[in-house]
Design a protein around this motif. Sequence first.
Motif, PDB file in Angstrom:
ATOM      1  N   CYS A   1      68.679 -40.832 -25.382  1.00 37.14           N
ATOM      2  CA  CYS A   1      67.961 -40.502 -24.155  1.00 37.14           C
ATOM      3  C   CYS A   1      67.957 -41.664 -23.154  1.00 37.14           C
ATOM      4  O   CYS A   1      67.951 -42.832 -23.539  1.00 37.14           O
TER       5      CYS A   1
ATOM      6  N   ALA B   1      64.051 -43.194 -23.987  1.00 36.88           N
ATOM      7  CA  ALA B   1      64.006 -42.846 -25.402  1.00 36.88           C
ATOM      8  C   ALA B   1      62.612 -43.106 -25.954  1.00 36.88           C
ATOM      9  O   ALA B   1      62.155 -44.250 -25.974  1.00 36.88           O
TER      10      ALA B   1
ATOM     11  N   CYS C   1      61.621 -42.993 -28.982  1.00 38.02           N
ATOM     12  CA  CYS C   1      61.683 -43.811 -30.198  1.00 38.02           C
ATOM     13  C   CYS C   1      61.683 -45.288 -29.839  1.00 38.02           C
ATOM     14  O   CYS C   1      60.942 -46.086 -30.408  1.00 38.02           O
TER      15      CYS C   1
ATOM     16  N   CYS D   1      59.910 -39.474 -31.053  1.00 36.21           N
ATOM     17  CA  CYS D   1      61.118 -38.783 -30.591  1.00 36.21           C
ATOM     18  C   CYS D   1      60.820 -37.324 -30.292  1.00 36.21           C
ATOM     19  O   CYS D   1      60.410 -36.590 -31.176  1.00 36.21           O
TER      20      CYS D   1
ATOM     21  N   VAL E   1      64.721 -36.426 -34.130  1.00 38.90           N
ATOM     22  CA  VAL E   1      65.991 -36.951 -34.631  1.00 38.90           C
ATOM     23  C   VAL E   1      65.774 -38.055 -35.651  1.00 38.90           C
ATOM     24  O   VAL E   1      66.227 -37.969 -36.795  1.00 38.90           O
ATOM     25  N   ILE E   2      65.091 -39.112 -35.240  1.00 37.90           N
ATOM     26  CA  ILE E   2      65.003 -40.294 -36.097  1.00 37.90           C
ATOM     27  C   ILE E   2      64.027 -40.022 -37.234  1.00 37.90           C
ATOM     28  O   ILE E   2      63.071 -39.269 -37.089  1.00 37.90           O
TER      29      ILE E   2
ATOM     30  N   LYS F   1      69.081 -43.418 -37.753  1.00 36.66           N
ATOM     31  CA  LYS F   1      69.612 -42.342 -36.919  1.00 36.66           C
ATOM     32  C   LYS F   1      71.004 -42.732 -36.453  1.00 36.66           C
ATOM     33  O   LYS F   1      71.460 -43.851 -36.710  1.00 36.66           O
TER      34      LYS F   1
HETATM   35  S1  SF4 Z   1      65.974 -40.751 -31.633  1.00 40.06           S
HETATM   36 FE1  SF4 Z   1      65.097 -39.214 -30.296  1.00 40.06          FE
HETATM   37  S2  SF4 Z   1      64.081 -40.352 -28.660  1.00 40.06           S
HETATM   38 FE2  SF4 Z   1      65.454 -41.742 -29.697  1.00 40.06          FE
HETATM   39  S3  SF4 Z   1      67.320 -41.690 -28.475  1.00 40.06           S
HETATM   40 FE3  SF4 Z   1      67.585 -40.217 -30.149  1.00 40.06          FE
HETATM   41  S4  SF4 Z   1      66.864 -38.277 -29.327  1.00 40.06           S
HETATM   42 FE4  SF4 Z   1      66.148 -39.865 -27.911  1.00 40.06          FE
END
Ligand code: SF4
Lengths: 363, 336
Positions: free
Chosen positions: B141, B144, B146, B180, B184-185, B217
């Motif tokens: 993102c 982001a 996260c 997130c 994802v993570i 991730k």
């Molecule tokens: S883990 Fe989630 S918040 Fe972080 S970059 Fe990937 S999709 Fe975006």
Amino acid sequence: MTLSEFDSFRPSEPARRRREGGKRGTGRRRDNGDGSREMPMVPEPEFSSYYGRPVVKPAPWGDDVAIYLFLGGVAAGSALLAAGGQLTGRPVLRRNARLGALTAVSAGAVALVKDLGRPERFLHMLRTFKVTSPMSVGSWILSAFSAGAGVAAVAEIDRMSGNRLPLGPLRNVLQAVEGPAGIEAAVFAGPLAAYTAVLLGDTATPTWNAAHEELPFVFVSSACLASAGLAMVTTPVRETGPARNLAVLGVLGDVVAMKVMERRMDPVAAEPLHQGKAGAMLKWSERLAVAGGLGTLLGGRHRIVAAVSGLALLSASALTRFGVFEAGLESARDPRYTIEPQKNRLAARRAAGVTGDAITTGS
Amino acid sequence: MGQLSGPTDPTADAHWEHNHPRKGFFTDTSICIGCKACEVACKEWNHNPQDGNLELLGSSYDNTGSLGASTWRHVAFIEQGQDRIVEARESGRALVSLGMPRIGPPAPAASVPADLAEADTTPPDTADFRWLMSSDVCKHCTHAGCLDVCPTGALFRTEFGTVVVQDDVCNGCGTCVAGCPFGVIERRSNGTVKVSTSREDQHAAHPEVPNAGIAQKCTLCYDRLVADETPACAKACPTTSIKFGDHDDMVEAARERVADLHAKGLTEARLYGANENDGVGGTGSVFLLLDEPEVYGLPPDPRVPTADLPKMYRRAGMAVAGMAAAAALAFLGGRA
Ligand code: SF4
Ligand code: SF4
Ligand code: SF4
């Protein structure tokens, strides 16, 4: 399902909540409540998900973190009471609150470290300072608070043991800084009680995120009533007048903030606060808080009543923390709480003519 | 600290001082055949351990389930009948008629390997049944969640504009998992998978799980990018459904592709993440979807939680003031 010949006389039941998951990728569900819950306040949109699997992931946090939310609040409020006792000449309140603050904050910190994936790296929390990370800001608040609370409490322990701690020349230093240390801890008390609300609010966990505006008020109120409860348990009534006042103010704040929060939140995202384990805990937390508050008001000058009310307040605070914590995790486990509020707000923006900020675009 | 929301260049926000173009993916799900070569390539290149038990999930051909600490690419399978196809076509058409503004002039098409350039990539128009397949991945993102909430600085913005965890810094606090908006993570568990088949002993001794207790991730193959290599998943993709390149080119290619499909009457096609005005400032991994995002398990209106952080701090400040006032009142008010 028919169980008896009289079943045909029953009022018709709304359709059962169908389990998603299962076979179809695009199954739809939601009915109009099952009678045991309030009717939802928004019309239910059609809702599809990927085999009922969660969209966001719940934080990998165990009960340790909920315990920390509670203990951090107790520590914060206790430091305020200790500072008040220190400034208004209430030595027993000051001593007990200082000891309570150190005990609670140490136990809380241990719980936090235990919950890390790599506990041996807990000091990495302090390798940087990041305003965008409430966890980072909170780690620094916790450290600053603990320093003051620790010094103040050690001074009390030294005094209680008749100056028998092996401090040598440091004793004079300790006695000189214990007052300022107590005040320093009190300065960081408010931030310690409030940052955990930002920590939860600043997540993609639907219920926590939707609560982000009012959660700080809930958490500081809960901290007030819990620490006042602890003081009422540990300290004779002649010195706990201020604690009783704080308890009543805390209960008022807690009940009001919780109600305002539930009302202003997205109604779908607020549902987990009323359902299941979390719902039961929050219901009991409110009852105990009100009971404890009434006990404090009516019988707070009676040692036994004060202690029982104090216990009720402590339990109320613990239940608030566990309830909010659990409701958030629950909201992350069910895709409905992520998808429905998001679809609703997207549709509302589109209806208001805002079309440029959607993640899905036709070109 | 850079911006918390809205369109921006994440690399510049992170104070990188060179002009490295932002890298990204364009995942064109309309030509994905669900072969899972990307999943396998990612596992192999990154030495990711087995994720959970080997079990059949009963969700079409998807037995991976979801993205996670040890699954950085996940191919979703959705089976749909006629009703849903009609609905998808309608919802896609509605998006087109919203007339979202295009940003910037169209650039020449991104390079596609020559041998596939002439291939006919029109998805088969099957009116009463279809399979949707989509290879999901970290969105990298622009804003982001996260990265914003990580207290240790383990998550960082690379010179390619991607988001990567430093394994030796992360202490497994798990804040990023909740931060997130795309789920994802994930924090990797210590990996004591129990294999529930009769071939117990064969699987009993799993190799030791690396990086247990640490958030994991997709790194957008950071180690390959610094060596000027294509990420393993994109390289392995036999249909070029996963395209890799400069982010701007990817967005442009995505826009051309969706216009192309619309021209062929496939109005169900739509882009996901190509709008820099969305809740996360646009994603580094752009997708072309053939139905609503939630059908694929993607959030329909994600918003980076940190966008509201200034407001949250203000509210917390008010609460702190209230707490101090309550304490003062408690000591000064009722001396009776
Ligand atoms: S883990 Fe989630 S918040 Fe972080 S970059 Fe990937 S999709 Fe975006
Ligand atoms: S788990 Fe690791 S990467 Fe995630 S927020 Fe905590 S320290 Fe950062
Ligand atoms: S870019 Fe690399 S790490 Fe990310 S999904 Fe592809 S292969 Fe895996």
